[in-house]
Motif scaffolding. Structure first.
Motif, PDB file in Angstrom:
ATOM      1  N   ASP A   1       0.823  -1.210   0.000  1.00  0.00           N
ATOM      2  CA  ASP A   1       0.000   0.000   0.000  1.00  0.00           C
ATOM      3  C   ASP A   1       0.861   1.265   0.000  1.00  0.00           C
ATOM      4  OD1 ASP A   1      -2.224  -1.559  -0.032  1.00  0.00           O
ATOM      5  OD2 ASP A   1      -2.751  -1.266   2.080  1.00  0.00           O
ATOM      6  N   HIS A   2       2.040   1.183   0.613  1.00  0.00           N
ATOM      7  CA  HIS A   2       2.946   2.339   0.618  1.00  0.00           C
ATOM      8  C   HIS A   2       3.361   2.693  -0.803  1.00  0.00           C
ATOM      9  CE1 HIS A   2       6.171   4.965   2.156  1.00  0.00           C
ATOM     10  NE2 HIS A   2       6.941   4.438   1.210  1.00  0.00           N
TER      11      HIS A   2
ATOM     12  N   VAL B   1       1.737   1.832  -3.605  1.00  0.00           N
ATOM     13  CA  VAL B   1       0.546   2.239  -4.355  1.00  0.00           C
ATOM     14  C   VAL B   1       0.196   3.684  -4.051  1.00  0.00           C
ATOM     15  CG1 VAL B   1      -1.918   1.823  -4.677  1.00  0.00           C
ATOM     16  CG2 VAL B   1      -0.341  -0.112  -4.518  1.00  0.00           C
ATOM     17  N   GLU B   2       0.232   4.075  -2.775  1.00  0.00           N
ATOM     18  CA  GLU B   2      -0.096   5.454  -2.407  1.00  0.00           C
ATOM     19  C   GLU B   2       0.887   6.443  -3.022  1.00  0.00           C
ATOM     20  OE1 GLU B   2      -0.682   8.391   1.486  1.00  0.00           O
ATOM     21  OE2 GLU B   2      -0.184   6.261   1.796  1.00  0.00           O
TER      22      GLU B   2
ATOM     23  N   ASN C   1      -1.733  -4.604  -8.450  1.00  0.00           N
ATOM     24  CA  ASN C   1      -1.722  -3.185  -8.098  1.00  0.00           C
ATOM     25  C   ASN C   1      -1.060  -2.323  -9.166  1.00  0.00           C
ATOM     26  OD1 ASN C   1      -2.733  -2.733  -5.107  1.00  0.00           O
ATOM     27  ND2 ASN C   1      -1.609  -4.675  -5.108  1.00  0.00           N
TER      28      ASN C   1
END
Length: 581
Positions: A183-184, A186-187, A235
């Motif tokens: 998620d890091h 992707v953000e 992702n």
């Protein structure tokens, strides 16, 4: 005109097929020596009344360095073939420049005078994977990114971040740690993941391979790696692995057999051995990477070695669906091996990205038969000298970058791997002497430049570190210790690269001004009818700049509307204007 400075060759970065119907042609002249250049061109079989039929196209200056101007023209020959020369003029002279030399008038009685591009054969056009142009990479040193599975920690693993990195200590970074923190990435907006070696090895850096077909158990198993690749793909993130085909590790079984059996070893021709018995100290009597006895150089001309390594290349693409190979010490391996490597891996997956680690002029590897790109260290060094180290002024920096852009064809430049630091170098915030404003200028330039940019893990949250092993610290995951303002700044730039065509790789790059007195630069990125103007103050004083804005514009970072006139920039300040037409 200084004839000695005028140069062209009908190949490589001076004349190349950009696509199946378009030629790009460049000419070099002495700086500020020539006022106008026209391309004289025609089809070699187009004759009338005993004369070669030609027409002329104006060429434009595409950039300059310390010594030369570079002229450029794009042309679509009707029959995909061309004979051509150049008409150069200044206020006192006109010259016709051809393959046979200089003339005062166009020779039209024979096409043999002229440079020749025989035919645009589709197979000869440089093709790199299209997806790379829009990729923003993130480099991870797997041992130091995150420990997600403590059950596979190697012996002596230290608590995360509890000590300074050393050449021989371990903190337990693994594949599960990367999956846990996807998620890091992707953000942040990352679309490409570059992993330093993951294959079985003794060291924490894994550049001393023991088994190219096995994953080091401290990272996980093959099922976990498949899960990592699939998680990335789900992702929108490509995955590139790092391989060392120049040399193996000391504990590579084939080398151990040579150490044990000497001249009787069936693997003695796998390496470059100068004599027997084998000696490792004080200086190895076999070829190695540098003089490191633990890294014996592989003989890639040996058919058995070649087939073993080619299968390595095919295997990880075929079985795990990886998207790229980064090739360590690539310039020390023979060209024929790389030609066969390209054919091997692209037979499995045609759009796999092949990236060579070469620190110098790489044109011999970038002609479409070997690599798609190299790590763009001339870009890196120029950017660091100007923004981080204050070692050069604005004009010198512009000269360096123009030299970078003219070293290769445009279709190579578009996929060049543009890094600011890595596991091999100090971190950029440390090089900037902890000046975050300088670091922001570096990121703005990198992420708006031609090529595919790469961020080294942790830089985006303000991590520091000197030369390796100092640059290999454990990733900081405590939000209270992360520089979230810097993270959001980098995130904003990546978003602009992905949403503003002119900001990203579709925009053509042009320096507008380089001012040594105030040490500011202005450059423009243009795509179709859209232009972005970048104004950057690389000094510790506030300045006022007369920017070439002729109508209202919008600062895309602040949303502020700006009218023509003087622009004020704070120390190490910057503006990015979208020009309204």
């Amino acid at each position: 005109m200084l004839k000695e400075a005028i140069y062209h060759r009908p190949k490589n970065n001076y004349a190349y097929a950009y696509d199946e119907e378009t030629l790009h042609i460049r000419l070099r002249t002495k700086k500020n020596d020539v006022e106008h250049v026209n391309l004289i061109c025609g089809d070699p079989y187009d004759w009338k009344n005993g004369q070669f039929q030609t027409h002329q196209l104006p060429m434009l200056i595409s950039g300059s360095d310390e010594l030369f101007d570079y002229w450029f023209v794009e042309i679509k020959p009707p029959y995909r073939r061309l004979r051509y020369g150049f008409e150069l003029t200044n206020d006192s002279e006109k010259l016709i420049y051809t393959e046979k030399g200089f003339y005062t008038e166009k020779p039209l009685d024979d096409t043999a005078y002229y440079f020749c591009f025989p035919f645009i054969n589709e197979i000869d056009v440089f093709h790199a994977p299209k997806w790379v142009k829009d990729t923003v990479w993130y480099q991870i040193f797997p041992e130091r990114f995150a420990n997600g599975d403590k059950s596979i920690n190697p012996p002596g693993t230290l608590p995360w971040g509890s000590a300074e990195p050393e050449y021989n200590n371990f903190f337990g970074g693994d594949f599960q740690g990367i999956i846990d923190h996807i998620d890091h990435l992707v953000e942040l907006g990352i679309t490409g993941l570059y992993l330093t070696p993951i294959f079985k090895a003794k060291s924490n850096h894994k550049y001393d391979t023991i088994d190219y077909m096995e994953i080091d158990p401290q990272f996980g198993d093959k099922d976990t790696f498949k899960h990592l690749v699939q998680t990335c793909h789900n992702n929108g993130i490509k995955v590139m692995l790092d391989a060392v085909f120049n040399h193996s590790g000391y504990y590579f079984p084939q080398f151990q057999d040579v150490l044990e059996n000497g001249e009787n070893s069936i693997y003695k021709n796998w390496f470059h051995l100068r004599e027997f018995p084998i000696i490792t100290e004080p200086m190895p009597n076999y070829d190695t990477f540098a003089f490191v006895k633990d890294m014996p150089k592989l003989n890639t001309e040996n058919p058995e070695v070649k087939e073993y390594l080619l299968e390595v290349g095919r295997y990880w693409v075929r079985e795990f669906n990886i998207d790229g190979w980064r090739l360590d010490v690539a310039n020390e391996v023979d060209h024929q091996f790389w030609r066969e490597f390209r054919q091997a891996v692209k037979s499995i997956k045609p759009d796999v990205y092949i990236l060579g680690e070469i620190w110098h002029d790489s044109m011999p590897w970038l002609q479409g038969d070997q690599f798609d790109a190299v790590m763009n260290y001339p870009f890196t060094n120029g950017a660091l000298q100007y923004f981080a180290k204050d070692a050069v002024k604005a004009t010198h920096f512009a000269n360096i970058i123009s030299g970078v852009l003219h070293s290769y064809p445009n279709n190579v430049n578009e996929v060049q791997f543009n890094l600011l630091d890595s596991h091999d170098t100090p971190r950029i915030l440390t090089i900037c002497d902890n000046n975050k404003d300088k670091m922001k200028l570096l990121y703005l330039f990198q992420l708006s430049f031609t090529g595919t940019p790469c961020i080294y893990y942790g830089d985006e949250v303000g991590m520091t570190g000197g030369q390796d092993p100092g640059c290999r610290r454990c990733m900081i995951w405590d939000k209270d210790k992360q520089d979230l303002e810097l993270f959001n700044f980098v995130k904003k730039l990546i978003s602009l690269r992905q949403t503003e065509p002119a900001f990203g790789n579709q925009g053509s790059f042009q320096f507008i001004e380089a001012n040594d007195e105030s040490n500011h630069i202005i450059y423009k990125k243009t795509f179709e009818n859209e232009s972005l103007l970048f104004v950057m103050n690389n000094s510790n004083t506030n300045i006022e700049v007369k920017a070439p804005i002729t109508s209202d514009a919008i600062d895309i970072l602040s949303g502020e509307q700006v009218k023509p006139g003087t622009i004020r920039l704070d120390s190490y300040g910057f503006k990015v204007f979208k020009l309204i037409r």
